[in-house]
Each structure stands twice: as C-alpha cells, then as structure tokens.
Design a protein around this motif. Structure first.
Motif, short mmCIF file in Angstrom:
data_model
loop_
_atom_site.label_atom_id
_atom_site.label_comp_id
_atom_site.label_asym_id
_atom_site.label_seq_id
_atom_site.Cartn_x
_atom_site.Cartn_y
_atom_site.Cartn_z
N GLU A 123 0.83 -1.20 0.00
CA GLU A 123 0.00 0.00 0.00
C GLU A 123 0.86 1.26 0.00
O GLU A 123 0.56 2.23 -0.69
N ARG A 124 1.92 1.24 0.79
CA ARG A 124 2.68 2.47 1.04
C ARG A 124 3.84 2.71 0.08
O ARG A 124 4.10 3.86 -0.30
N LEU A 125 4.58 1.69 -0.27
CA LEU A 125 5.77 1.90 -1.11
C LEU A 125 5.42 2.44 -2.50
O LEU A 125 6.06 3.39 -2.97
N PRO A 126 4.41 1.90 -3.19
CA PRO A 126 4.08 2.45 -4.52
C PRO A 126 3.58 3.90 -4.48
O PRO A 126 3.60 4.59 -5.49
N GLU A 127 3.15 4.34 -3.31
CA GLU A 127 2.67 5.72 -3.15
C GLU A 127 3.78 6.67 -2.72
O GLU A 127 3.51 7.81 -2.34
N GLY A 128 5.03 6.19 -2.72
CA GLY A 128 6.16 7.06 -2.37
C GLY A 128 6.69 6.87 -0.96
O GLY A 128 7.61 7.58 -0.56
N GLY A 129 6.11 5.97 -0.21
CA GLY A 129 6.63 5.69 1.12
C GLY A 129 7.95 4.95 1.03
O GLY A 129 8.36 4.51 -0.05
N ARG A 130 8.62 4.86 2.16
CA ARG A 130 9.88 4.13 2.16
C ARG A 130 9.93 3.20 3.35
O ARG A 130 9.21 3.38 4.33
N LEU A 131 10.80 2.22 3.21
CA LEU A 131 11.04 1.28 4.30
C LEU A 131 12.48 1.47 4.77
O LEU A 131 13.41 1.47 3.96
N LEU A 132 12.64 1.69 6.05
CA LEU A 132 13.95 1.77 6.69
C LEU A 132 14.15 0.49 7.47
O LEU A 132 13.20 -0.03 8.06
N ALA A 167 17.56 -4.82 -0.16
CA ALA A 167 18.01 -5.19 -1.50
C ALA A 167 16.89 -5.84 -2.30
O ALA A 167 16.76 -5.61 -3.51
N GLU A 168 16.07 -6.65 -1.64
CA GLU A 168 14.95 -7.30 -2.33
C GLU A 168 13.92 -6.28 -2.82
O GLU A 168 13.26 -6.50 -3.83
N LEU A 169 13.80 -5.15 -2.11
CA LEU A 169 12.81 -4.13 -2.49
C LEU A 169 13.35 -3.17 -3.55
O LEU A 169 12.64 -2.78 -4.47
N VAL A 170 14.61 -2.79 -3.43
CA VAL A 170 15.21 -1.89 -4.41
C VAL A 170 15.50 -2.67 -5.70
O VAL A 170 15.31 -2.15 -6.80
N GLY A 171 15.94 -3.90 -5.56
CA GLY A 171 16.17 -4.76 -6.72
C GLY A 171 14.88 -5.49 -7.06
O GLY A 171 13.92 -4.88 -7.52
N ASP A 206 10.80 -9.29 -12.21
CA ASP A 206 11.19 -7.95 -12.59
C ASP A 206 10.01 -7.01 -12.31
O ASP A 206 8.87 -7.33 -12.62
N ARG A 207 10.32 -5.88 -11.71
CA ARG A 207 9.30 -4.89 -11.37
C ARG A 207 9.99 -3.57 -11.08
O ARG A 207 11.21 -3.48 -11.10
N GLU A 208 9.19 -2.56 -10.78
CA GLU A 208 9.73 -1.25 -10.41
C GLU A 208 10.52 -1.36 -9.11
O GLU A 208 10.19 -2.16 -8.24
N PRO A 209 11.55 -0.51 -8.93
CA PRO A 209 12.26 -0.47 -7.65
C PRO A 209 11.46 0.36 -6.64
O PRO A 209 10.73 1.27 -7.02
N TYR A 210 11.62 0.02 -5.37
CA TYR A 210 10.94 0.75 -4.30
C TYR A 210 11.95 1.24 -3.28
O TYR A 210 13.00 0.63 -3.08
#
Length: 193
Positions: free
Chosen positions: A33-42, A58-62, A67-71
């Motif tokens: 819900e949050r990452l595609p809307e511009g949120g981030r995970l720390l 790494a799993e989220l940025v990669g 294959d998909r968009e990076p978050y």
C-alpha cells in the motif's frame, strides 16, 4: 556436533514462525500500500541482523522473484559514513535513531531485526520511529523484550540466536513474496530439473 540438534532447534523456531505468519502477511500488504505511493522502508540491525536488514532492502530496491519497479528501502546499518560519524559524535546508541529522524516520514515503515530485542541502539531507533510517525515493526527473539514493547507490532521467535536469525531470513522472504503478490507481480514459474 550433531547437525540434527541444530535442525531440530530450527524446526521449533520455524514452527513459531508458521503460527505467526499472519503478521508477515499484514506487513507485506502494508508495504504494498505504502511503497508504490512514495513511502519508504527503513531497516536496521546489528551484526548478522544488519545483514538481514540489508537483504530485505536489496529485495525491495532490486527484486525478489520477478522484474518490477524499484521501491525505496534503506538499510541504515549499511550507511557506513553515517554510522561511523554518528557513533563518533553521539555514541553508538544514537547510530540508527538519528538516521530515522533524518530519513523517516510519517507513514514510512521501520523494520528492526534483532535476536534479543534488547540492543540499545535499536530501542532508540524504535522510539525515534514512533516519535516521527513511522510504523515500527520488530523481528526479535522470544518475548518478553523491550523492543517488542516499543514497536507497533512484533514477530517474536523463540530459540538460540542462530535459529532466530535463520528464521528471520525466511520471514524477510515471506514479506517480499506477499509484497510482490499484493502489487500484482506474477509469481515466477518454478522449474523442476
């Protein structure tokens, strides 16, 4: 050393992971819900848990499977210049808390990984995360532990530090699998060789 002793201990820890897997489903869906809307995970941890935090980001940025968009995901423990500067200037207890205050925004998510739930720098980070409006999740060893008391939600696994850490890797993968499914990334066909 009898390897079966370790495997039996890991099986016990994984049994608890299975019984708490609904937590990981919630976390993966919230990430979706949050990452595609511009949120981030720390994410942060010490030692082997730092490696797990880096693995998650790494799993989220990669990508996890497909294959998909990076978050946006940042492993605070991997920021070596920040880690050393902050620990030098403010003490190691503040090494993650200051980064949470700098990078975290209301609605972001903070994942803290530890086999004990007692690391002072993670307790400070959790407190900073709550104060800054982040959703704070903890993956810890058995309860009771102080990090579980601060975090909004905790996946607490019993066992020796090594088996807790091994189960946390499975937990990271489950979160990523739920995340990718929730954002509509098709699962990769498994090949049998």
């Amino acid at each position: 050393m009898n390897p079966r002793i370790h495997i039996d201990a890991l099986t016990e820890t994984l049994s608890t992971l299975r019984s708490q897997s609904n937590v990981l489903v919630r976390w993966g869906r919230m990430m979706a819900e949050r990452l595609p809307e511009g949120g981030r995970l720390l994410a942060a941890g010490n030692g082997g848990s730092a490696a797990e935090a880096q693995h998650l980001t790494a799993e989220l940025v990669g990508r996890y499977r497909s294959d998909r968009e990076p978050y946006s995901a940042i492993a605070l423990c991997a920021e070596s210049s920040s880690v050393t500067a902050i620990s030098n200037d403010y003490g190691y207890d503040e090494v993650f808390a200051r980064q949470v205050a700098a990078h975290g925004r209301p609605g972001d998510m903070l994942v803290l990984l530890t086999t004990s739930g007692r690391s002072s720098n993670l307790l400070h980070a959790a407190t900073a995360g709550v104060r800054c409006g982040l959703t704070v999740w903890a993956m810890t060893g058995a309860r009771p532990n102080p990090l579980a008391d601060i975090a909004h939600e905790t996946l607490a696994l019993p066992g020796e530090p090594c088996t807790v850490q091994e189960a946390q890797l499975a937990a990271v993968h489950i979160m990523c699998e739920v995340f990718e499914a929730a954002i509509g990334v098709p699962a990769v066909e498994r090949r049998v060789s």
